[in-house]
Design a protein around this motif. Structure first.
Motif, mmCIF file in Angstrom:
data_model
loop_
_atom_site.group_PDB
_atom_site.id
_atom_site.type_symbol
_atom_site.label_atom_id
_atom_site.label_comp_id
_atom_site.label_asym_id
_atom_site.label_seq_id
_atom_site.Cartn_x
_atom_site.Cartn_y
_atom_site.Cartn_z
ATOM 1 N N UNK A 1 0.856 -1.184 0.000
ATOM 2 C CA UNK A 1 0.000 0.000 0.000
ATOM 3 C C UNK A 1 0.892 1.234 0.000
ATOM 4 N N UNK A 2 0.512 2.230 -0.787
ATOM 5 C CA UNK A 2 1.316 3.458 -0.891
ATOM 6 C C UNK A 2 0.393 4.662 -0.874
ATOM 7 N N UNK A 3 0.697 5.620 -0.036
ATOM 8 C CA UNK A 3 -0.075 6.858 0.023
ATOM 9 C C UNK A 3 0.465 7.870 -0.984
ATOM 10 N N UNK A 4 -0.412 8.756 -1.462
ATOM 11 C CA UNK A 4 0.063 9.864 -2.306
ATOM 12 C C UNK A 4 0.252 11.136 -1.483
ATOM 13 N N UNK A 5 0.097 11.048 -0.169
ATOM 14 C CA UNK A 5 0.271 12.175 0.758
ATOM 15 C C UNK A 5 -0.844 13.222 0.593
ATOM 16 N N UNK A 6 -1.014 14.072 1.606
ATOM 17 C CA UNK A 6 -2.042 15.113 1.506
ATOM 18 C C UNK A 6 -1.702 16.115 0.403
ATOM 19 N N UNK B 1 5.347 15.044 10.128
ATOM 20 C CA UNK B 1 4.194 14.541 10.855
ATOM 21 C C UNK B 1 3.038 14.234 9.907
ATOM 22 N N UNK B 2 2.706 15.165 9.028
ATOM 23 C CA UNK B 2 1.570 14.990 8.125
ATOM 24 C C UNK B 2 1.770 13.804 7.194
ATOM 25 N N UNK B 3 2.954 13.674 6.625
ATOM 26 C CA UNK B 3 3.205 12.606 5.668
ATOM 27 C C UNK B 3 3.371 11.248 6.347
ATOM 28 N N UNK B 4 3.999 11.232 7.527
ATOM 29 C CA UNK B 4 4.128 9.981 8.269
ATOM 30 C C UNK B 4 2.781 9.433 8.694
ATOM 31 N N UNK B 5 1.895 10.309 9.136
ATOM 32 C CA UNK B 5 0.541 9.872 9.497
ATOM 33 C C UNK B 5 -0.196 9.328 8.280
ATOM 34 N N UNK B 6 0.058 9.903 7.105
ATOM 35 C CA UNK B 6 -0.602 9.424 5.893
ATOM 36 C C UNK B 6 -0.213 7.974 5.588
ATOM 37 N N UNK B 7 1.067 7.656 5.791
ATOM 38 C CA UNK B 7 1.512 6.275 5.571
ATOM 39 C C UNK B 7 0.798 5.330 6.532
ATOM 40 N N UNK B 8 0.765 5.694 7.795
ATOM 41 C CA UNK B 8 0.124 4.839 8.792
ATOM 42 C C UNK B 8 -1.379 4.732 8.546
ATOM 43 N N UNK B 9 -2.002 5.819 8.138
ATOM 44 C CA UNK B 9 -3.434 5.777 7.819
ATOM 45 C C UNK B 9 -3.699 4.890 6.609
ATOM 46 N N UNK B 10 -2.766 4.894 5.637
ATOM 47 C CA UNK B 10 -2.928 4.036 4.459
ATOM 48 C C UNK B 10 -2.893 2.564 4.852
ATOM 49 N N UNK B 11 -1.994 2.210 5.773
ATOM 50 C CA UNK B 11 -1.932 0.829 6.249
ATOM 51 C C UNK B 11 -3.229 0.464 6.959
#
Length: 259
Positions: A2-7, A21-31
Motif C-alpha cells: 500500500x502506498x499513500x500519495x500524501x495530503x 508529521x503529516x506525511x508519516x501519518x498518511x503512511x500509517x493511515x494508508x496501512x
C-alpha cells in the motif's frame, strides 16, 4: 503493498512537502485503510520502505508509529537516500542540478503548512511565477523541464536562502531524529548529488549516538536514482533485510553501524 500519495496531491490543499508529521501519518493511515479491506487478507505485520522524500517519510513513520498507530505492527523501516537532514539539504538546494524544483516544493509546502513561513520572505523578486509553476507540477512532467530551463536561461536563483529564520527552525523540527523502537535500515549511494553523502553519514552517526537500532549501508558509485534501479545491490539487501524482519530476526551486518 500500500502506498499513500500524501495530503494535497490529487486533493485540495497544499502538499506538505518534507513535513514529517503529516506525511508519516498518511503512511500509517494508508496501512490502516488497507486492513479495512476485508477481502484482501492482510497480515498484521508491516514493513515500511521509502526512497528520497519517501525515505524521510519512512523514518517519520517509524518515529510516529508507537504513539500514533501502535495497531499497525511496524517491524522495521527501510530508508534509501532519505531527505533526513533537512536544514543541510535546503541550505544547498540550489547548488544541485534541478534544485529550483525542490526549492519550489519546499517553499510552497512550508508556507502552506506553517503560518510563520511567509512565501515572499524566501523567494527572489521576479521568481514567484516560476516557483508557483514548478510547485504545481510533478517532477516527470515536460513542463517542469521547461520551467527549469527558463531559470537557467535568465541565470535566476529562486531561493534567497534560509537566513536563520522560521523556515530553518521548522526544517530542524522536521528532521526524523527518532526515537525508533524498531530496526532501521538506512542506505546511501556515495555519488548522490541530491542527498549529500557526507551529511547523511553525519545524520546516521547522530542516530547511532542516540542509541537507534540502525543498520547504515553505503553503496559505492551509486547516485540518487541508481540506488533504487533494478540492478542495484541495495534491492537484494532490502529484500534480505525485510525477510529477516518478517522472520523475527534482528538484521545484523558485520562492519555496519549496527555492530
Amino acid at each position: 503493498l500500500v502506498a499513500t500519495d500524501y495530503p494535497g496531491l490529487g486533493t485540495e490543499g497544499t502538499h506538505p512537502y518534507l513535513v514529517g508529521d503529516a506525511n508519516g501519518r498518511s503512511v500509517l493511515d494508508a496501512v490502516r485503510a488497507a486492513h479495512q479491506l476485508g477481502d484482501v487478507g492482510t497480515e498484521s505485520e508491516t514493513i515500511v520502505w521509502g526512497h528520497s522524500q519517501g525515505g524521510g517519510v519512512a523514518l517519520w513513520t517509524g518515529q510516529l508509529a508507537p504513539t500514533y498507530a501502535p495497531d499497525v505492527g511496524l517491524l522495521g523501516v527501510a530508508a534509501a537516500a532519505p531527505a533526513a537532514d533537512l536544514p543541510a539539504f535546503v541550505d544547498t538546494i540550489e547548488s544541485m542540478l534541478g534544485g529550483s524544483i525542490f526549492a519550489s516544493y519546499v517553499l510552497t509546502g512550508y508556507a502552506g503548512t506553517y503560518p510563520d513561513v511567509r512565501f515572499e520572505d524566501y523567494v527572489r523578486p521576479g521568481a514567484a511565477a516560476i516557483v508557483n509553476g514548478l510547485a504545481e507540477r510533478c517532477l516527470g512532467e515536460p513542463a517542469v523541464l521547461g520551467s527549469v530551463l527558463a531559470t537557467i536561461t535568465v541565470n535566476m536563483s529562486v531561493f534567497t536562502g534560509l537566513g536563520g529564520g522560521a523556515l530553518e527552525a521548522l526544517l530542524a523540527d522536521n528532521v526524523p531524529a527518532g526515537p525508533f523502537e524498531m530496526p532501521v535500515l538506512l542506505a546511501q549511494g556515495t555519488t548522490d548529488t541530491i542527498i549529500d553523502p557526507a551529511a547523511q553519514a553525519e545524520f546516521a552517526a547522530r542516530l547511532c549516538a542516540d542509541g537507534a537500532p540502525l543498520d547504515y549501508r553505503t553503496y559505492d558509485g551509486l547516485g540518487h536514482v541508481a540506488l533504487v534501479d533494478t540492478d542495484s545491490p541495495y534491492l537484494d539487501d532490502l529484500m534480505a533485510w525485510t525477510t529477516a524482519r518478517l522472520s523475527g530476526l534482528i538484521p545484523h551486518v558485520p562492519g555496519s553501524s549496527a555492530d
